[in-house]
Design a protein around this motif. Structure first.
Motif, PDB file in Angstrom:
ATOM      1  N   GLU A 100      13.598  31.777   4.907  1.00 29.07           N
ATOM      2  CA  GLU A 100      12.718  32.383   4.538  1.00 29.07           C
ATOM      3  C   GLU A 100      11.245  32.738   4.446  1.00 29.07           C
ATOM      4  O   GLU A 100      10.901  33.535   5.375  1.00 29.07           O
ATOM      5  N   ALA A 101      11.107  31.570   3.578  1.00 22.52           N
ATOM      6  CA  ALA A 101       9.684  31.215   3.600  1.00 22.52           C
ATOM      7  C   ALA A 101       9.506  30.037   3.025  1.00 22.52           C
ATOM      8  O   ALA A 101       9.882  29.245   2.856  1.00 22.52           O
ATOM      9  N   SER A 102       7.990  29.884   3.620  1.00 24.88           N
ATOM     10  CA  SER A 102       7.021  28.530   3.134  1.00 24.88           C
ATOM     11  C   SER A 102       5.679  28.101   3.563  1.00 24.88           C
ATOM     12  O   SER A 102       5.084  28.855   3.821  1.00 24.88           O
ATOM     13  N   PHE A 103       5.361  27.105   2.846  1.00 24.08           N
ATOM     14  CA  PHE A 103       3.821  26.800   2.530  1.00 24.08           C
ATOM     15  C   PHE A 103       2.854  25.970   3.257  1.00 24.08           C
ATOM     16  O   PHE A 103       4.197  24.757   3.063  1.00 24.08           O
ATOM     17  N   THR A 104       2.321  26.024   3.786  1.00 22.77           N
ATOM     18  CA  THR A 104       1.211  24.672   3.849  1.00 22.77           C
ATOM     19  C   THR A 104       0.510  24.107   2.758  1.00 22.77           C
ATOM     20  O   THR A 104       0.389  25.121   2.164  1.00 22.77           O
ATOM     21  N   PRO A 105       0.277  22.379   2.760  1.00 25.29           N
ATOM     22  CA  PRO A 105      -1.391  22.755   1.410  1.00 25.29           C
ATOM     23  C   PRO A 105      -2.255  23.592   1.580  1.00 25.29           C
ATOM     24  O   PRO A 105      -2.860  24.263   2.985  1.00 25.29           O
ATOM     25  N   LEU A 106      -2.368  23.551   0.592  1.00 23.33           N
ATOM     26  CA  LEU A 106      -3.839  25.138   0.293  1.00 23.33           C
ATOM     27  C   LEU A 106      -5.472  24.292   0.845  1.00 23.33           C
ATOM     28  O   LEU A 106      -5.140  23.013   0.734  1.00 23.33           O
ATOM     29  N   ILE A 107      -6.068  24.886   1.277  1.00 23.34           N
ATOM     30  CA  ILE A 107      -7.248  24.475   1.040  1.00 23.34           C
ATOM     31  C   ILE A 107      -8.275  24.960   0.526  1.00 23.34           C
ATOM     32  O   ILE A 107      -8.567  25.789   0.746  1.00 23.34           O
ATOM     33  N   PHE A 108      -9.309  24.062  -0.220  1.00 28.43           N
ATOM     34  CA  PHE A 108     -10.167  25.196  -0.710  1.00 28.43           C
ATOM     35  C   PHE A 108     -11.719  24.568  -0.116  1.00 28.43           C
ATOM     36  O   PHE A 108     -11.907  23.384   0.526  1.00 28.43           O
ATOM     37  N   LEU A 109     -12.677  25.647  -0.504  1.00 22.40           N
ATOM     38  CA  LEU A 109     -13.514  25.270   0.826  1.00 22.40           C
ATOM     39  C   LEU A 109     -14.560  26.087  -0.077  1.00 22.40           C
ATOM     40  O   LEU A 109     -14.721  27.161  -1.644  1.00 22.40           O
ATOM     41  N   ASN A 110     -16.309  25.511  -0.062  1.00 16.39           N
ATOM     42  CA  ASN A 110     -16.971  26.062  -0.842  1.00 16.39           C
ATOM     43  C   ASN A 110     -18.055  26.812  -0.293  1.00 16.39           C
ATOM     44  O   ASN A 110     -17.490  27.412   0.838  1.00 16.39           O
ATOM     45  N   ASN A 111     -19.206  27.694  -1.259  1.00 12.53           N
ATOM     46  CA  ASN A 111     -19.690  28.380  -0.167  1.00 12.53           C
ATOM     47  C   ASN A 111     -20.787  28.240   1.110  1.00 12.53           C
ATOM     48  O   ASN A 111     -20.784  28.927   1.346  1.00 12.53           O
ATOM     49  N   TYR A 112     -20.484  26.905   1.245  1.00 15.10           N
ATOM     50  CA  TYR A 112     -20.978  26.713   2.995  1.00 15.10           C
ATOM     51  C   TYR A 112     -19.458  26.916   3.947  1.00 15.10           C
ATOM     52  O   TYR A 112     -19.493  26.333   5.425  1.00 15.10           O
ATOM     53  N   SER A 113     -18.330  27.678   2.939  1.00 11.73           N
ATOM     54  CA  SER A 113     -16.750  27.086   4.170  1.00 11.73           C
ATOM     55  C   SER A 113     -16.734  25.948   4.463  1.00 11.73           C
ATOM     56  O   SER A 113     -16.547  25.836   5.651  1.00 11.73           O
ATOM     57  N   CYS A 114     -17.002  24.936   3.099  1.00 17.53           N
ATOM     58  CA  CYS A 114     -16.812  23.308   3.710  1.00 17.53           C
ATOM     59  C   CYS A 114     -15.510  23.171   2.535  1.00 17.53           C
ATOM     60  O   CYS A 114     -15.240  23.759   2.131  1.00 17.53           O
ATOM     61  N   LYS A 115     -14.452  22.788   3.554  1.00 17.11           N
ATOM     62  CA  LYS A 115     -13.792  21.637   2.861  1.00 17.11           C
ATOM     63  C   LYS A 115     -14.339  20.849   1.158  1.00 17.11           C
ATOM     64  O   LYS A 115     -14.753  20.394   1.916  1.00 17.11           O
ATOM     65  N   ASN A 116     -13.286  21.113   0.805  1.00 16.66           N
ATOM     66  CA  ASN A 116     -14.045  19.725  -0.648  1.00 16.66           C
ATOM     67  C   ASN A 116     -13.109  20.101  -1.647  1.00 16.66           C
ATOM     68  O   ASN A 116     -11.498  21.211  -2.023  1.00 16.66           O
ATOM     69  N   SER A 117     -13.082  18.971  -2.332  1.00 17.59           N
ATOM     70  CA  SER A 117     -11.931  19.777  -3.129  1.00 17.59           C
ATOM     71  C   SER A 117     -13.350  19.675  -5.141  1.00 17.59           C
ATOM     72  O   SER A 117     -12.513  19.229  -6.290  1.00 17.59           O
ATOM     73  N   ILE A 118     -14.482  19.635  -4.978  1.00 13.15           N
ATOM     74  CA  ILE A 118     -15.059  19.401  -6.553  1.00 13.15           C
ATOM     75  C   ILE A 118     -16.720  20.883  -5.743  1.00 13.15           C
ATOM     76  O   ILE A 118     -16.617  21.121  -5.173  1.00 13.15           O
ATOM     77  N   PHE A 119     -15.865  21.364  -7.658  1.00 13.97           N
ATOM     78  CA  PHE A 119     -16.993  23.154  -7.586  1.00 13.97           C
ATOM     79  C   PHE A 119     -17.727  22.995  -8.421  1.00 13.97           C
ATOM     80  O   PHE A 119     -17.871  22.318  -9.493  1.00 13.97           O
ATOM     81  N   ILE A 120     -18.488  23.453  -8.306  1.00 15.26           N
ATOM     82  CA  ILE A 120     -19.289  23.849  -9.170  1.00 15.26           C
ATOM     83  C   ILE A 120     -19.983  24.895 -10.049  1.00 15.26           C
ATOM     84  O   ILE A 120     -19.360  26.123  -9.422  1.00 15.26           O
TER      85      ILE A 120
END
Lengths: 270, 580
Positions: free
Chosen positions: B441-461
């Motif tokens: 019925e429903a499924s997810f793909t991995p999430l993507i985290f974006l910083n303020n420049y809309s760049c993919k990232n995993s570390i945020f300030i």
């Protein structure tokens, strides 16, 4: 404060001279304007009130009556008008240099005093033209000018400081000046007032320090004035009231100025 | 022998309701705004200016350098404290104040010099020197309006340095005119130093401070951060500057990445400890109207005021206030040392400090807080009240969440306020990461985290933007139940504390993409995990979920304790030192 005034006399002089120079540097007739304006105003009033409306007074020409009122009045009014804006217009100096701020209204009064004194000389000239004797009381003139100046200085302190906090003061001063002008015996004579107004009004009217001061100028200038004074004039309203008023205005004005002084820097930039 | 002594000098500026004129002055400046709408441009400034001493004042724009010089020179009145002056001051703050364009240079010299406090005979005496130094020559008789701006500055400078003085105050204006004139000015200043005059120079030029000054002062946010040898102070100034650079350039070597997150020992709650040189007398909370209270609304502004009494003279202390949830989760514990304020020494007497939170980003619930006055290294407290004080955030608790962060869903669609109806009923604490359920019925793909420049990232300030991009699929068979379906996102601390969750109504079947944005994510440094799910509110179960599989890290330029950064301000009034 008096000590401070003496100490800073050269600064007061510089500031006053600055005011005068700014005022008279560019016009071709420069310095003469300060003579021409009151005399021409007096002339206009003479034509209007004496020739058309037949206001008259007995013992001396109406033109002299007008001039003795207009010259001190101009000194009073123009001092107050310029003093009102004196702090506000020098905000660049106030915020940047540390010096006693009360010197600004003082220097405005000083500039107007310098402006005023030569006009008195011209007034004496008219006395010669109209063949009127200048009385022996003329040696009291400095004292009269002192009382007058004290009153102006005190009021200038108050309005210049209040204007910084409440910018409406400028307009209030304008209205009050107009009202006061017609509440002093300039364009009419005291006799005419007492004939028509109620006795109570006359009593209150005579407590106006400017009425007293104006009469003082006439007393010292016009030889026969002291003998033929209207009976409402007595020692109290001609001398005591103005002196008391001037002294209290001076102290009150300085007190107000001193109280508000610390707030200037907050209010000047908005 | 000091020439000038500053004793607890402070200057408050009033903000006015029609802030048109002020907004440009205010914007971008973090100030100590106090209750009556005034802010402190300068506070708690103590130092002496000794004879023959050259002090360099460093600090970023808006740190209070000019205000300080204006106060010393006397052109700005004080709001508190005192300045004792034993000598003549000459201030090179604004050159040529009161210059009149329509006057000649000569007239302006007399006018400006008298304003600066010179007597007529002094001016006469120095007149030719002034003209010569300014290199104006015959122009001195021309109206000032015809001068170039450099000529005006030169004239102003020449007048100011010819006044007799014991202390010279200058404000970044040694750079006047061309190189040769600058050289001449510098030579003149060196001459003054040889003559044993004192000087105070406010500048950005660290080289000048190191070379020319005998002592440095670093100002930040209206307070003295450090006083010491020029070298030390310059180093510290450069550190402040580079900190700002780290944030803008994204370099992270010096960033904090871990945070203390729990109360050390909840058995000790309600106790007091400390060496008692300073005693905390009263702790009060004020709400936004300045009323004493212990109950506040969500996102309300509050002020915690701690009054204390010191029994002895105390050096090197700092203040701290720590806020915990009733189960011991550390919410936030700023102290004045982390925030970089050098606190002045305190004499015997009474004082207070205040911590002001603009917005209390906590969910409804009961919280306890501690108040402490610490020594330098936080080894022995002077007085430490451990969670003796209770603070209640009013409202209905929202399923175990700790924080009330602001967020938005990008794009169209409804996002109801997370209430009982649509929010999954979850515990305070999550365990067993890694569970996931994808059904037909429903499924997810991995999430993507974006910083303020809309760049993919995993570390945020801390305090910067974070966006979560969620891709999911819902089969057409769910069409009739769509109105009960919600997309849920929850952020957990890596130790399982449920920090924040939010939902969005699902609008259509098929492949969907949603973006959840936290414009200013105020989580403190550390690891965080994110869970997502499709919640069926009707049957109260997840159709699909992914629990804590995706994670990100928060870092910050500055050390802090707790979970969430709350915008705050310190204010304090310590007992003044009485000299002589």
């Amino acid at each position: 404060m008096l000590k401070g005034l003496f100490e800073h006399r050269s600064l007061i002089y510089q500031l006053a001279v600055r005011d005068l120079k700014i005022r008279y540097r560019k016009p071709i007739l420069s310095f003469f304007w300060m003579l021409i304006i009151p005399i021409s105003t007096a002339f206009i009033y003479k034509v209007l009130f004496s020739d058309f409306m037949r206001v008259s007074n007995g013992s001396y020409p109406f033109f002299i009556h007008l001039l003795t009122a207009l010259l001190p009045w101009t000194y009073f009014a123009s001092s107050l008008q310029t003093a009102t804006l004196s702090i506000l217009s020098s905000k660049n100096i106030i915020n940047q240099i540390s010096f006693p701020k009360y010197l600004l209204p003082v220097s405005v009064v000083a500039a107007n005093l310098i402006n005023f004194l030569p006009t008195l000389l011209v007034l004496s000239g008219f006395f010669v033209v109209f063949h009127i004797k200048i009385g022996w009381l003329i040696f009291l003139l400095p004292a009269v000018i002192l009382i007058h100046t004290a009153l102006i200085t005190g009021l200038s302190f108050a309005v210049s400081a209040l204007q910084v906090i409440h910018r409406d003061i400028e307009y209030v001063v304008q209205i009050l000046l107009t009202a006061l002008f017609f509440l002093t015996p300039g364009v009419y004579t005291l006799d005419q007032l007492t004939e028509r107004a109620s006795p109570l009004f006359v009593k209150i009217y005579m407590l106006n320090p400017l009425v007293g001061i104006l009469n003082l100028y006439r007393v010292v200038f016009i030889g026969q004035y002291i003998g033929n004074m209207p009976e409402e004039i007595n020692l109290i309203n001609i001398l005591v009231v103005p002196v008391l008023f001037s002294i209290s205005a001076l102290f009150m004005g300085y007190y107000i100025f001193h109280k508000l002084e610390t707030k200037f820097s907050d209010y000047l930039n908005i | 022998m000091h020439v000038i002594r500053l004793n607890n000098v402070g200057r408050k500026f009033h903000q006015f309701i029609n802030a048109d004129g002020l907004s440009e002055k205010e914007s971008g400046l973090k100030r100590h705004v106090v209750k009556d709408g005034a802010f402190w441009a300068l506070r708690n400034v103590y130092f002496n200016i000794e004879a023959a001493e050259i002090i360099g004042i460093l600090g970023r724009n808006g740190s209070g350098k000019s205000t300080l010089l204006n106060i010393i020179s006397g052109s700005l009145p004080l709001s508190e404290g005192e300045v004792v002056v034993k000598g003549k001051i000459s201030a090179l703050l604004t050159l040529g104040a009161g210059f009149q364009d329509e006057f000649t240079g000569r007239e302006n010299i007399y006018l400006n010099a008298s304003l600066l406090g010179m007597k007529k005979n002094e001016i006469d005496k120095y007149f030719s020197d002034i003209v010569e130094f300014s290199e104006l020559g015959d122009f001195i008789n021309a109206p000032l309006g015809s001068y170039s701006s450099g000529m005006k500055m030169r004239l102003g400078f020449s007048i100011a340095i010819h006044k007799e003085f014991d202390v010279l105050l200058t404000d970044e204006i040694i750079a006047v005119g061309d190189i040769s004139f600058q050289k001449k000015c510098f030579e003149r200043m060196t001459g003054f130093r040889r003559q044993g005059k004192s000087m105070v120079i406010a500048t950005q030029d660290t080289a000048l401070v190191e070379r020319f000054c005998s002592r440095g002062i670093l100002l930040e946010d209206g307070r003295i951060v450090s006083i010491g040898t020029p070298k030390e102070v310059v180093e510290q100034y450069e550190m402040i500057l580079s900190k700002k650079k780290i944030l803008s350039e994204g370099a992270r070597s010096q960033m904090v990445s871990e945070t203390k997150r729990w109360a050390t020992d909840m058995h000790e709650w309600g106790k007091r400890e400390g060496t008692r040189e300073v005693i905390i007398k009263e702790v009060v909370i004020f709400n936004k109207n300045g009323r004493k209270t212990s109950k506040v609304k969500r996102k309300e502004k509050i002020t915690i005021r701690v009054s204390f009494k010191s029994c002895e003279k105390v050096d090197d202390f700092h203040f701290g206030v720590a806020l915990f949830r009733e189960d011991g989760v550390y919410c936030y514990g700023p102290n004045s040392q982390f925030d970089g304020f050098a606190t002045p020494r305190m004499a015997k007497g009474e004082g207070y400090f205040e911590l002001e939170y603009d917005e209390l980003l906590l969910m409804p619930g009961t919280y306890y807080f501690s108040a402490a006055i610490w020594d330098k290294n936080e080894t022995f407290a002077y007085d430490y009240h451990k969670c003796n004080y209770c603070l209640e955030v009013m409202g209905e608790p929202v399923f175990g969440q700790l924080l009330n962060l602001s967020y938005r869903w990008e794009g169209p669609g409804l996002w109801p306020f997370p209430g009982k109806k649509c929010l999954p009923a979850l515990d305070y604490l999550a365990d067993k990461w890694g569970g996931h359920l994808n059904t037909s019925e429903a499924s997810f793909t991995p999430l993507i985290f974006l910083n303020n420049y809309s760049c993919k990232n995993s570390i945020f300030i801390t305090g910067k933007e974070l966006k979560v991009k969620i891709d999911y699929k819902i089969s057409e068979s769910q069409e009739p139940f769509l109105k009960n379906l919600f997309l849920w996102v929850g952020i957990y601390r890596s130790d399982g504390i449920y920090c924040h969750g939010c939902v969005k109504k699902i609008s259509s079947c098929g492949s969907n993409c949603e973006i959840l944005a936290y414009p200013k994510l105020r989580l403190l440094p550390g690891g965080y995990r994110v869970s997502v799910g499709i919640w069926d509110a009707n049957s109260a179960k997840f159709l699909a979920y992914s629990h804590g599989i995706n994670s990100f890290n928060m870092i910050s330029e500055k050390r802090d304790h707790g979970t969430v950064y709350l915008d705050h301000r310190w204010n304090w009034q310590v007992p003044k030192e009485r000299e002589d």
